[in-house]
Design a protein around this motif. Structure first.
Motif, PDB file in Angstrom:
ATOM      1  N   LEU A 100      -3.901   5.592   7.568  1.00 46.57           N
ATOM      2  CA  LEU A 100      -5.295   5.230   7.829  1.00 46.57           C
ATOM      3  C   LEU A 100      -6.198   5.753   6.714  1.00 46.57           C
TER       4      LEU A 100
ATOM      5  N   GLY B 114      -5.790  -2.054   8.606  1.00 47.18           N
ATOM      6  CA  GLY B 114      -6.826  -1.603   9.534  1.00 47.18           C
ATOM      7  C   GLY B 114      -7.774  -0.627   8.853  1.00 47.18           C
ATOM      8  N   GLY B 115      -7.201   0.339   8.147  1.00 47.94           N
ATOM      9  CA  GLY B 115      -8.027   1.309   7.431  1.00 47.94           C
ATOM     10  C   GLY B 115      -8.892   0.627   6.387  1.00 47.94           C
TER      11      GLY B 115
ATOM     12  N   VAL C 224      -0.001  -2.631   9.040  1.00 46.91           N
ATOM     13  CA  VAL C 224      -1.098  -2.740   9.998  1.00 46.91           C
ATOM     14  C   VAL C 224      -2.078  -1.585   9.843  1.00 46.91           C
ATOM     15  N   LEU C 225      -1.549  -0.360   9.683  1.00 43.60           N
ATOM     16  CA  LEU C 225      -2.445   0.791   9.544  1.00 43.60           C
ATOM     17  C   LEU C 225      -3.217   0.736   8.226  1.00 43.60           C
TER      18      LEU C 225
ATOM     19  N   GLU D 148       4.883  11.220  13.416  1.00 39.56           N
ATOM     20  CA  GLU D 148       4.054  10.036  13.722  1.00 39.56           C
ATOM     21  C   GLU D 148       2.581  10.338  13.473  1.00 39.56           C
TER      22      GLU D 148
ATOM     23  N   ALA E 138      14.792  -0.438   8.552  1.00 36.58           N
ATOM     24  CA  ALA E 138      14.728  -0.993   9.901  1.00 36.58           C
ATOM     25  C   ALA E 138      15.023  -2.491   9.888  1.00 36.58           C
TER      26      ALA E 138
ATOM     27  N   THR F 213       0.544   8.538  10.523  1.00 38.67           N
ATOM     28  CA  THR F 213      -0.539   7.650  10.942  1.00 38.67           C
ATOM     29  C   THR F 213      -1.841   8.026  10.247  1.00 38.67           C
ATOM     30  N   VAL F 214      -2.155   9.314  10.244  1.00 39.81           N
ATOM     31  CA  VAL F 214      -3.397   9.756   9.609  1.00 39.81           C
ATOM     32  C   VAL F 214      -3.378   9.416   8.119  1.00 39.81           C
TER      33      VAL F 214
ATOM     34  N   ILE G 247      11.430   3.160   5.157  1.00 40.21           N
ATOM     35  CA  ILE G 247      11.102   2.935   6.559  1.00 40.21           C
ATOM     36  C   ILE G 247      11.192   1.452   6.909  1.00 40.21           C
ATOM     37  N   ALA G 248      10.352   0.639   6.281  1.00 41.37           N
ATOM     38  CA  ALA G 248      10.346  -0.789   6.625  1.00 41.37           C
ATOM     39  C   ALA G 248      11.679  -1.446   6.285  1.00 41.37           C
TER      40      ALA G 248
ATOM     41  N   LEU H  32       3.786  -7.305  10.758  1.00 40.30           N
ATOM     42  CA  LEU H  32       3.131  -6.510  11.794  1.00 40.30           C
ATOM     43  C   LEU H  32       3.718  -5.103  11.882  1.00 40.30           C
ATOM     44  N   GLY H  33       4.419  -4.708  10.836  1.00 39.21           N
ATOM     45  CA  GLY H  33       4.985  -3.355  10.806  1.00 39.21           C
ATOM     46  C   GLY H  33       3.884  -2.307  10.736  1.00 39.21           C
ATOM     47  N   ARG H  34       4.243  -1.101  11.169  1.00 40.61           N
ATOM     48  CA  ARG H  34       3.321   0.017  11.212  1.00 40.61           C
ATOM     49  C   ARG H  34       2.489   0.243   9.956  1.00 40.61           C
TER      50      ARG H  34
END
Ligand SMILES: Nc1ncnc2c1ncn2[C@@H]1O[C@H](COP(=O)(O)O)[C@@H](O)[C@H]1O
Ligand SMILES: Nc1ncnc2c1ncn2[C@@H]1O[C@H](COP(=O)(O)O)[C@@H](O)[C@H]1O
Ligand SMILES: Nc1ncnc2c1ncn2[C@@H]1O[C@H](COP(=O)(O)O)[C@@H](O)[C@H]1O
Ligand code: NA
Ligand code: NA
Ligand code: NA
Lengths: 312, 100, 100, 100, 312, 312
Positions: A40, A170-171, A166-167, A32, A269, A36-37, A265-266, A161-163
Motif C-alpha cells: 500500500l 489500490g494504493g 490489487v494492493l 501479511e 502460486a 500489506t503495509v 510469490i505470484a 486480481l492477485g494480492r
C-alpha cells in the motif's frame, strides 16, 4: 561504515538466524501485515507523486515495459533448457519466475534511491504492475502450448486480481485521488514507518530464504549459477530499455532492478497449479535464496552504477 | 437417538490448492466440508505454515461412502502425482442423515 | 479403488514439546505427520493458545498399527507423568499403502 | 499395552457459541475437550475465519459412549435449529481409560 | 498526577480486565509482533549508542555480570528448599527463573530512565544477553546433578539460540554497524513507537498475568512472599555488583532491576523439557503474577532510589 | 480533489476488491490488532482531553444519551415489524443493532472533525460506552419479553465486559490519569498513526462488507431501504438530543452519527446467543453492508451540515 543500509542488515540477520536454526519463526499474520503495509505504501507514494505530476505515461513506455515481461522469459527458458538441460516444465517455470518481478526487491531499490536523494519516475509502481503478470502467462504458454486444457481467461483474471497488483493499484489510486495534502494524515504511518516496516519484512524474507537454502545443496551448482547470472541478463535488458525510453538514471536503475528480480510469490502460486509437474523447490530456491539476496545486496548498487555510466 | 453411518474423508494437502479443490468438491456434489490450517511432514518434505505459501490445509468431508470414494478417486487422479497430499477415510455416525 | 487398513494415532499435548516430540517420532521411524494448533482442557487444567507458551498442538500420524502402538507406548513412558497429553487411536483406510 | 474403547464426538459449529457450549459441556460432566479454529461450508452457507465473528470452531471430546450420546442429544435439542452445526461420532481406543 | 507512567497503567488495565474476565483475548500473533519489535528496538538502541561510544566492555564487568547469573540461583534454591520446603525440582526451577532475567522488565526500566533523562551504560542490552542463560543451566544442574541424561551441549545451544537473545544480539549488531546516521530512517518505527508498542506489550502481559493469578490462591502464601522477597535479594546483589564495577547510577539501577527480575519465557520453556517433574504453574505464577508486577510498579523506582543514595 | 478523505477511499477500495473477488483476505489477527489500537487511541484521546477539562459530564447529558439507547430501538422495531412484516425475532434484532452503535463509524467522524478543525466534546467516547449496551438489552426484551429464560444479569455483565467497552474505558482512564504530558511518549503510536491505522481498518471493513453484499440481493429491497432510512431517523434523534443538551456543533454531529450508526460486532454476537431464531444475515447485512458505508461516505457530511444549520 555509513555505507551499510540497516534494512539490508536485517535481511542478512534473518539469513544468519535461519541458518543457525535459531528459534525465530514469525507467525504468518505478521508477514501479511508487513507486506500489506509495504505494498500500500509503495502504491500510495507513487500515486501522490503522480498527483503532483501533470504528464501521463507515454504509450511507448507502456509497450517497452510490457515487452520486457513478454520477451525476457524466452532467453531464460532457452538457457534453462539447453545449458541446464532441465525439463520443459522446469524451464518454463524458471522463465515465468525470472520474467516476472519481486515487489520486495522493488521496495529495497525505492529505499536505496530515496536515501541517496536520487529521483526516479513517480509512475515506477505502474511498471511493477505491468511486469508481474505477462511473464507468468508466457511461462505457462511455454510449458503447455496454446492448450485448451488451460483456462486462460480464468488464469489471467486470477493473476490480475492477485494480492500485490490489487494492493499496488489500490494504493496508487488512493494516493492519486487524495494527493499530497489529502494523504498528509496517513503519511506518518505509510511513509514515516516505511523503512522500519521494510526492515521487519526483510528479516522475515531472510528467515524464509534461509529455510530454502538446504534445497540449493541438493540441486547442485546449476541453480546457483543460474540465480546469479539471470539477474545480470535481466538488468542488462532493463537498462537497455530504460535508455531507449529516455528514463532518468534513477528510473533506469529501477527498471533494471525489476527486470533483474525474480518473482517468489505470484509466479510460484500460479505455476504450482498451472504447471504442476514443474518442481517448485527448484525455481523458488533460485529466485528466493539466490537472486533475491544477490539483487538487494550487490545487484542494486551495481545496476545504479551501470545506469549512471551508460547514461553519460 | 438413532445414529446413521456415514464416511469421513480427511485430506491433507498444500494450502495453495484450496481454491481449486473446493471447486472440484462442488463439482462432485459435496455439500459440506471443514477446513483447518495445518503443517506437517511427508514424502515431499516438511511443510511449515509460517509463510502462507508453504503451509498445508486439512479438509474434512462427511458424506455417503460412495461419494467419499468418488472424491478420493478424483483427487488421486488429478493431484497425487504432483502435489503433497494424503487422504484417509473412516466410518462415522451422524444424527441427521439428510444433511450428509 | 482398493482401500488399505492403517491406524491413525492422534496426540494432543503441550506446544512446548513440539521440537522434542518430532525428534522422538523420527527416531521411531514415523515418516509423516500433520500438526494443527489447538487449545483445550483436561486433567491438567485449561490450556489457551493466546500465548504460545500455554497452547496445545494436535498431532496426527497415519501408520501401521504396530508402529502406532510403539509410538503410543513411548509417549506414555516418557511424557505421561509430567505433561498435559492425551492420545487416541482409530482405524482408517488409505489408498496408497506404500506411503504409510 | 492394553487399549480401551471410548467414543470420539466431533462438533463443528459457530465460534460465537464457544463460551456457551463449554458451559454446557461442563454441566453435562465432560472432563476434557480439544478445540481448533476452522472454516467451512454447509447448509447454512460458507463460514470464513478471517473475521472472528464469522468463523467456526471444531471441538473434539473423547469420552464414554453414553456421555457422548447425551452431549449429542443436548446439542441437537438446543442448537440444531438455529445454528450452523454438525456433529459426528467415532469409536477410538485409548490407553488410560480412567482419564476419559 | 504526572507521576504515573501510562505504560504501567496499561499493565494494570490488563490485570483488571483479565480479573474481570473481560472479553479481551489478544491473538498470539500480536504478542509475537509486539515482542519482536521491542526486542529489536532494545538491541538497536544499544547498538547505536555503542557505535557512538569508543570504549568496549571491560572484562571485569563481563565477569561480574556473569557471576550474578551463575551464583544468584544458589541462595534462591536454598530458600525455596529450606524455607519453602519445596521439592528439589521445584526449587531448582525457581532458581533458574529468578537467576535469569525478564526482557519485559528491562524494557520498562529503559523507558523509566529515558523519560527521566537518567543516563545508563549503552551496553546494558549485553547484560541481558549475559544474564539470560547461565542461571537456567545452573538450575538444571541443581535439579539433575552433572547427569549424563541431560544433553548439555544441545541444551546450551538451544538456549543461546532462543528468541530474545537472537533478536537482542541482531539488533545490537545492526545498530552498531549502521550507527546513528545509518539507522535514522528506521528510528521512527523502532524508537518513535517504542513506548506505544511497550504499552500494548504490557497490556498483554497484564492479561496473561491475570490468567495466572488464580494459581496463586492454590499455592498459598509462600509463593506470594517468595515472589516479593526474591526481587529484593536480587536487586541487592545487582546494586552491589553495580557499585563494585563502578557503573553509573542509571546502570546500577538497570543491573539491580535485571537481577531482581525473573524469567517468564526462556526459563519456563527450558525447565519444562529439562526438569519435567517441576510444577510449571508454581514458578510461572511467582515470576509472572507476583515478581513482574512488583518490579515494574514498585521495584524500579525503589531500586533507583537505592542506587542514588548508595552511590552518593 | 482535496475533498475525498483517503480513509474513505480505503473503504471503497476494500469493497471494490471484495466484489471483484481479489485475492485479498487479511488474517483475523490483523483485524484484532488494528481495532484494538483504534479503540485504545479513541479512549486515550478522550481521556487526555478530559484531563485538560475541568467540568465533568452533566447528569442531564447522561440521561439524554442513555435515553437514545433505550428508546431508539422502539420505532426501529415497529418499522421492521409493520412495514417490513418481519418476524418478531428479526425485528427485535434490527432494533438492537440500530439502537446500538458502531465504533468504526465513530472513528471516522472523529477523524472527519479533527481534519477540519471542528471541536467537539472531549467526553464523546463516553457516549459510545453509554450507547453500546442498552439498545441490545431492549432488543432482547422485545424478542423475549421479561422472560425468566434469559439470564439477564449474566447477559448484562458479559455485554458490559465486551471488547470495545473495556478498551474504550481503559483508554479513557489511562489518558485521564496520565494527562497530556504523561501520554506524550505514547502519542506517536496512538495519535500519530491514528489515520493510517484507521485506513487499514476501513480496508478490512470494506472487504468484510463486500462479502456480505450478496446476501443483500437475496433479502430484497426492504433491507436496503431499511439500511438507508434508519440512519436518517437515528441522526434526526441524535441532532435533536444534541441541541436539547446544548452540545457544540461538533458534538451534535458526533451524537447524530452515533445514533445513525448500527452495531456490527457487539449486537450480532449478543443477539446470536440470546435470540437465536433471528436471522443473523439480515441484520448484519443491513448494518454492515448498507448503513456503515452510507454513514461514513454520505451520512457524516450530511449530519454535520444539518447540525450547523440547525444550530444557527
Ligand atoms: N503418515 C502421515 N500421517 C499424517 N499426516 C501425513 C502423513 N504423511 C503425510 N502427511 C501430511 O500430508 C502432507 C503431504 O504429504 P506428502 O505428500 O507425503 O508430502 C504432509 O505435509 C503432512 O502434513
Ligand atoms: N476427554 C478429552 N477429549 C478431548 N481432548 C482432551 C480430553 N482430555 C484432554 N484433552 C486434551 O488434551 C490436553 C491435555 O490433557 P490433560 O493431560 O488431561 O490435561 C488438554 O489440554 C486437551 O486439549
Ligand atoms: N458434510 C460436511 N462435512 C464436513 N463438515 C461439514 C459438513 N457440513 C457442514 N460442515 C461444517 O459444519 C459447519 C456448519 O454446518 P451447517 O450447519 O450445515 O451450515 C460448516 O460451516 C462446516 O464447517
Ligand atoms: Na524479472
Ligand atoms: Na533475576
Ligand atoms: Na444507532
Amino acid at each position: 561504515m555509513t555505507g551499510i543500509d540497516p534494512v539490508i542488515c536485517f535481511f542478512i540477520f534473518g539469513i544468519a538466524a535461519g541458518l543457525a536454526r535459531a528459534d525465530l519463526r514469525l507467525p504468518g499474520a505478521i508477514y501479511e501485515f508487513v507486506s500489506t503495509v509495504l505494498l500500500l505504501a509503495i502504491g500510495l507514494k507513487g500515486g501522490v507523486e503522480l498527483a503532483r505530476d501533470t504528464g501521463g505515461m507515454p504509450l511507448v513506455e507502456l509497450a517497452g515495459v510490457l515487452s520486457i515481461g513478454l520477451l525476457l522469459p524466452l532467453p531464460v527458458f532457452a538457457i534453462a533448457r539447453m545449458i541446464g538441460r532441465l525439463s520443459r516444465a522446469d524451464s518454463a517455470s524458471l522463465a515465468a519466475h525470472y520474467g516476472s518481478v519481486s515487489v520486495g526487491t522493488f521496495a529495497v531499490v525505492m529505499g536505496y534511491l530515496t536515501t541517496r536523494g536520487i529521483p526516479y519516475e513517480a509512475r515506477a509502481p505502474v511498471w511493477v504492475v505491468l511486469l508481474e503478470v505477462p511473464a507468468i502467462l508466457v511461462g505457462i504458454l511455454l510449458a503447455r502450448g496454446i492448450s485448451k486444457d488451460v483456462a486462460w481467461d480464468k488464469l489471467a483474471r486470477e493473476l490480475l486480481l492477485g494480492r500485490s497488483i490489487v494492493l499496488l493499484l489500490g494504493g496508487l489510486a488512493i494516493g492519486w485521488v487524495s494527493g499530497p495534502e489529502g494523504t498528509q494524515s496517513i503519511q506518518p504511518f505509510f511513509f514515516g514507518l516505511f523503512k522500519g516496516i521494510l526492515s521487519l519484512f526483510l528479516l522475515e524474507m531472510g528467515l524464509i530464504a534461509a529455510s530454502h537454502l538446504p534445497t540449493l545443496r541438493r540441486h547442485g551448482l546449476f541453480i546457483a549459477g543460474f540465480g546469479l547470472v539471470m539477474p545480470l541478463l535481466g538488468a542488462g535488458v532493463g537498462i537497455l530499455v530504460g535508455l531507449l525510453l529516455g528514463l532518468s538514471t534513477g528510473g533506469t536503475t529501477v527498471l533494471a532492478t525489476l527486470a533483474a528480480s525474480a518473482s517468489y510469490i505470484a509466479a510460484p502460486a500460479a505455476i504450482r497449479t498451472a504447471v504442476p509437474e514443474a518442481n517448485p523447490a527448484l525455481s523458488l530456491t533460485a529466485s528466493l535464496a539466490v537472486t533475491f539476496p544477490f539483487n538487494i545486496i550487490f545487484g542494486i548498487p551495481l545496476y545504479q552504477q551501470l545506469a549512471v555510466s551508460l547514461h553519460g | 437417538m438413532e445414529q446413521y453411518p456415514r464416511r469421513l474423508l480427511t485430506v491433507v494437502t498444500e494450502a495453495v490448492l484450496e481454491r481449486d479443490l473446493l471447486g472440484e468438491l462442488e463439482a462432485l456434489g459435496v455439500r459440506g466440508y471443514t477446513i483447518t490450517d495445518a503443517r506437517g511432514r511427508g514424502s515431499r518434505g516438511t511443510r511449515q505454515s509460517d509463510w502462507a505459501q508453504d503451509g498445508n490445509i486439512r479438509i474434512e468431508i462427511v458424506c455417503e461412502p460412495a461419494l467419499a470414494a468418488r472424491v478420493a478417486a478424483r483427487l488421486r487422479e488429478r493431484y497425487y502425482d504432483h502435489y503433497a497430499m494424503i487422504l484417509f477415510m473412516q466410518d462415522v455416525s451422524v444424527l441427521r442423515p439428510e444433511k450428509f
